[in-house]
Design an enzyme around this catalytic site. Structure first.
Site, PDB file in Angstrom:
ATOM      1  N   CYS A 116       0.975  -1.330   0.013  1.00 28.35           N
ATOM      2  CA  CYS A 116      -0.027   0.065   0.037  1.00 28.35           C
ATOM      3  C   CYS A 116       0.753   1.160  -0.092  1.00 28.35           C
ATOM      4  O   CYS A 116       0.493   2.177  -0.319  1.00 28.35           O
ATOM      5  CB  CYS A 116      -0.895   0.055   1.312  1.00 28.35           C
ATOM      6  N   HIS A 261      -3.666   6.838   1.633  1.00 31.68           N
ATOM      7  CA  HIS A 261      -3.983   5.375   1.032  1.00 31.68           C
ATOM      8  C   HIS A 261      -5.228   5.204   1.468  1.00 31.68           C
ATOM      9  O   HIS A 261      -5.865   5.155   2.400  1.00 31.68           O
ATOM     10  CB  HIS A 261      -2.931   4.430   1.370  1.00 31.68           C
ATOM     11  N   ASN A 291     -10.004  -0.732  -2.075  1.00 28.41           N
ATOM     12  CA  ASN A 291      -8.605  -0.603  -1.495  1.00 28.41           C
ATOM     13  C   ASN A 291      -7.801  -1.404  -2.621  1.00 28.41           C
ATOM     14  O   ASN A 291      -7.915  -2.521  -2.951  1.00 28.41           O
ATOM     15  CB  ASN A 291      -8.234  -1.370  -0.152  1.00 28.41           C
TER      16      ASN A 291
HETATM   17  N1  ACO Z   1     -19.296  -9.741   6.071  1.00 31.70           N
HETATM   18  C1  ACO Z   1     -19.968  -9.956   7.373  1.00 31.70           C
HETATM   19  N2  ACO Z   1     -19.437 -10.280   8.621  1.00 31.70           N
HETATM   20  C2  ACO Z   1     -18.134 -10.319   8.570  1.00 31.70           C
HETATM   21  C3  ACO Z   1     -17.240 -10.195   7.280  1.00 31.70           C
HETATM   22  C4  ACO Z   1     -17.914  -9.645   6.047  1.00 31.70           C
HETATM   23  N3  ACO Z   1     -17.362  -9.540   5.027  1.00 31.70           N
HETATM   24  N4  ACO Z   1     -15.941 -10.314   7.528  1.00 31.70           N
HETATM   25  C5  ACO Z   1     -15.998 -10.557   8.950  1.00 31.70           C
HETATM   26  N5  ACO Z   1     -17.143 -10.748   9.274  1.00 31.70           N
HETATM   27  C6  ACO Z   1     -17.792 -11.028  10.741  1.00 31.70           C
HETATM   28  C7  ACO Z   1     -16.547 -12.074  11.428  1.00 31.70           C
HETATM   29  O1  ACO Z   1     -16.677 -13.329  11.073  1.00 31.70           O
HETATM   30  C8  ACO Z   1     -16.942 -11.605  12.907  1.00 31.70           C
HETATM   31  O2  ACO Z   1     -18.199 -12.593  13.162  1.00 31.70           O
HETATM   32  P1  ACO Z   1     -18.326 -12.984  14.724  1.00 31.70           P
HETATM   33  O3  ACO Z   1     -18.541 -12.040  15.603  1.00 31.70           O
HETATM   34  O4  ACO Z   1     -19.572 -13.917  14.408  1.00 31.70           O
HETATM   35  O5  ACO Z   1     -17.036 -13.938  14.977  1.00 31.70           O
HETATM   36  C9  ACO Z   1     -17.479 -10.209  12.885  1.00 31.70           C
HETATM   37  O6  ACO Z   1     -17.770  -9.941  11.549  1.00 31.70           O
HETATM   38  C10 ACO Z   1     -16.528  -9.386  13.360  1.00 31.70           C
HETATM   39  O7  ACO Z   1     -15.254  -9.821  12.517  1.00 31.70           O
HETATM   40  P2  ACO Z   1     -14.069  -8.726  13.214  1.00 31.70           P
HETATM   41  O8  ACO Z   1     -12.778  -9.369  12.206  1.00 31.70           O
HETATM   42  O9  ACO Z   1     -13.864  -8.719  14.533  1.00 31.70           O
HETATM   43  O10 ACO Z   1     -14.525  -7.620  12.593  1.00 31.70           O
HETATM   44  P3  ACO Z   1     -13.834  -6.098  12.759  1.00 31.70           P
HETATM   45  O11 ACO Z   1     -15.137  -5.333  13.897  1.00 31.70           O
HETATM   46  O12 ACO Z   1     -12.373  -6.084  13.338  1.00 31.70           O
HETATM   47  O13 ACO Z   1     -13.839  -5.642  11.221  1.00 31.70           O
HETATM   48  C11 ACO Z   1     -12.396  -5.230   9.692  1.00 31.70           C
HETATM   49  C12 ACO Z   1     -13.112  -6.228  10.505  1.00 31.70           C
HETATM   50  C13 ACO Z   1     -13.377  -4.360   8.883  1.00 31.70           C
HETATM   51  C14 ACO Z   1     -11.456  -5.945   8.876  1.00 31.70           C
HETATM   52  C15 ACO Z   1     -11.513  -4.119  10.794  1.00 31.70           C
HETATM   53  O14 ACO Z   1     -10.768  -5.217  11.279  1.00 31.70           O
HETATM   54  C16 ACO Z   1     -10.724  -3.157   9.959  1.00 31.70           C
HETATM   55  O15 ACO Z   1     -11.412  -2.211   9.490  1.00 31.70           O
HETATM   56  N6  ACO Z   1      -9.368  -3.561  10.077  1.00 31.70           N
HETATM   57  C17 ACO Z   1      -8.643  -2.529   9.122  1.00 31.70           C
HETATM   58  C18 ACO Z   1      -7.992  -3.542   8.364  1.00 31.70           C
HETATM   59  C19 ACO Z   1      -8.031  -2.757   6.835  1.00 31.70           C
HETATM   60  O16 ACO Z   1      -8.950  -1.958   6.536  1.00 31.70           O
HETATM   61  N7  ACO Z   1      -7.263  -3.167   6.065  1.00 31.70           N
HETATM   62  C20 ACO Z   1      -7.291  -2.723   4.614  1.00 31.70           C
HETATM   63  C21 ACO Z   1      -6.301  -3.564   3.916  1.00 31.70           C
HETATM   64  S1  ACO Z   1      -4.721  -3.239   4.633  1.00 31.70           S
HETATM   65  C22 ACO Z   1      -4.142  -1.861   4.127  1.00 31.70           C
HETATM   66  O17 ACO Z   1      -4.562  -1.353   3.224  1.00 31.70           O
HETATM   67  C23 ACO Z   1      -3.482  -1.154   5.200  1.00 31.70           C
END
Ligand code: ACO
Length: 334
Positions: A116, A261, A291
């Site tokens: 990224c 980004h 992204n």
């Molecule tokens: N649709 C529906 N539910 C989902 C999905 C989806 N696509 N993906 C995960 N879930 C579920 C999980 O299974 C979990 O269910 P559970 O509670 O029954 O176990 C629930 O949603 C919450 O999961 P978490 O992984 O704890 O979700 P979180 O609130 O952390 O959100 C996310 C996930 C959006 C990825 C978050 O961690 C985040 O924003 N992280 C930043 C990472 C990022 O943005 N990366 C971008 C790419 S890297 C970069 O460019 C730097």
């Protein structure tokens, strides 16, 4: 020493639009979940057989080259950032060179990874080459094809909904005005977190590099510790932006436009608020493209410029954070 500037910008995204509802047909997800957690409404995926990394890069490049007021023949060096090359080796940089018909000139083509942060890392490299006088017109490209490497099922849903395909390009030239152009760039990495956002296989440490169990266990698909990435990103973005401001003697309120980004809208919003910037001082387009990793900064920068959001003399800040972990910033007087 002369300063480098961005002389022309261009981007290309594939024509195929994939909405959150389209993804909900393939995995247990919803438009509501994706928008709430990431801000993404839709993304572009390549049309197989039509788009390649090299030809998307070339389409973006031709626009940037024309806007820079030069011809492809004037390009004397290529820097290309991608984590999804068209083939394992050689890098996409030489394929772009060929696509632009520049192979007979034999100009150098440098491939960089840096995920990224690839475009901002590349901008820093180009800046050094221009300032030392080694090159006059450097083509800098970020390009990514994620759609062919994602897992479209419940196991991969937390990652596959985030990424999209596209390309962005810039021509880096000598600035005629010594007060304008790239003021500073700042590059960082923390390799201790490499496995927290990565694709493990096929990797050269395995013999053989690719085995059926890697497909079964999902290790050929990206792995992301989402919460950790979030935690680091909201810390490192403001830190590296602050570093650029301190190095140049500016304050957050001096920034006219911040282009982060496009990792996740929640991350960008967090960064904006921590810098106390009003909404109109940050540009986001993750809603429409997802992204696109190395392509996200140049696509957003080009779009913002096309919309007239970047004016002469504006202070523009680019910032990135991603796999590695790597993070970087650049401050530009437009
Ligand atoms: N649709 C529906 N539910 C989902 C999905 C989806 N696509 N993906 C995960 N879930 C579920 C999980 O299974 C979990 O269910 P559970 O509670 O029954 O176990 C629930 O949603 C919450 O999961 P978490 O992984 O704890 O979700 P979180 O609130 O952390 O959100 C996310 C996930 C959006 C990825 C978050 O961690 C985040 O924003 N992280 C930043 C990472 C990022 O943005 N990366 C971008 C790419 S890297 C970069 O460019 C730097």
């Amino acid at each position: 020493m002369k300063r480098a500037k961005i002389g022309g910008l261009g981007y290309y995204v594939p024509s195929r639009i994939v909405t959150n509802d389209d993804l909900a047909k393939l995995m247990n997800t919803s438009d509501e979940w994706i928008q709430e957690r990431t801000g993404i409404k839709e993304r572009r995926y390549i049309v197989p057989g039509e788009d390649t990394g090299a030809n998307m890069a070339a389409k973006a490049s031709r626009i940037a080259i024309e806007r820079a007021g030069i011809s492809p023949d004037d390009i004397d060096f290529i820097i290309l950032g991608t984590l999804s090359p068209d083939m394992d080796f050689p890098g996409t940089g030489v394929l772009l060179q060929r696509e632009l018909g520049l192979h007979n000139k034999g100009i150098g083509a440098l491939d960089i990874r840096n995920q990224c942060s690839g475009f901002v890392y590349g901008l820093s490299i180009a800046d050094q080459f221009i300032r030392t006088g080694m090159y006059k017109n450097i083509l800098l490209v970020g390009v990514e094809i994620h759609s062919t490497g994602l897992e479209f099922n419940d196991r991969g849903r937390h990652i596959s909904v985030i990424f999209g395909d596209g390309a962005g390009a810039a021509v880096i030239q000598v600035s005629d005005d010594e007060d304008k152009g790239i003021l500073s760039t700042h590059l960082h990495a923390d390799g201790s977190q490499a496995e927290e956002l990565c694709t493990l296989n096929p990797g050269s440490v395995n013999s053989p590099r690719l085995a059926p169990e890697m497909i079964e266990d999902g290790s050929i698909f990206p792995h992301m510790n989402g919460r950790l990435v979030f935690k680091y990103a909201v810390q490192k973005f403001p830190e590296v932006i602050g570093e650029a401001l301190t190095a140049t003697g500016y304050k957050p309120e001096d920034i006219d436009l911040l282009i982060p980004h496009q990792a996740n809208l929640r991350i960008s919003e967090f960064v904006r608020r921590s810098l106390n910037l009003p909404e109109e001082k940050m540009y986001n387009n993750i809603q429409w493209y997802g992204n696109t990793t190395a392509a996200s900064v140049p696509i957003a920068l080009t779009e913002a410029w096309e919309k007239g959001l970047i004016k002469d003399n504006d202070l523009v800040c680019l910032a990135a954070f991603g796999s590695g972990f790597t993070w970087a910033s650049a401050l530009i007087r437009w």
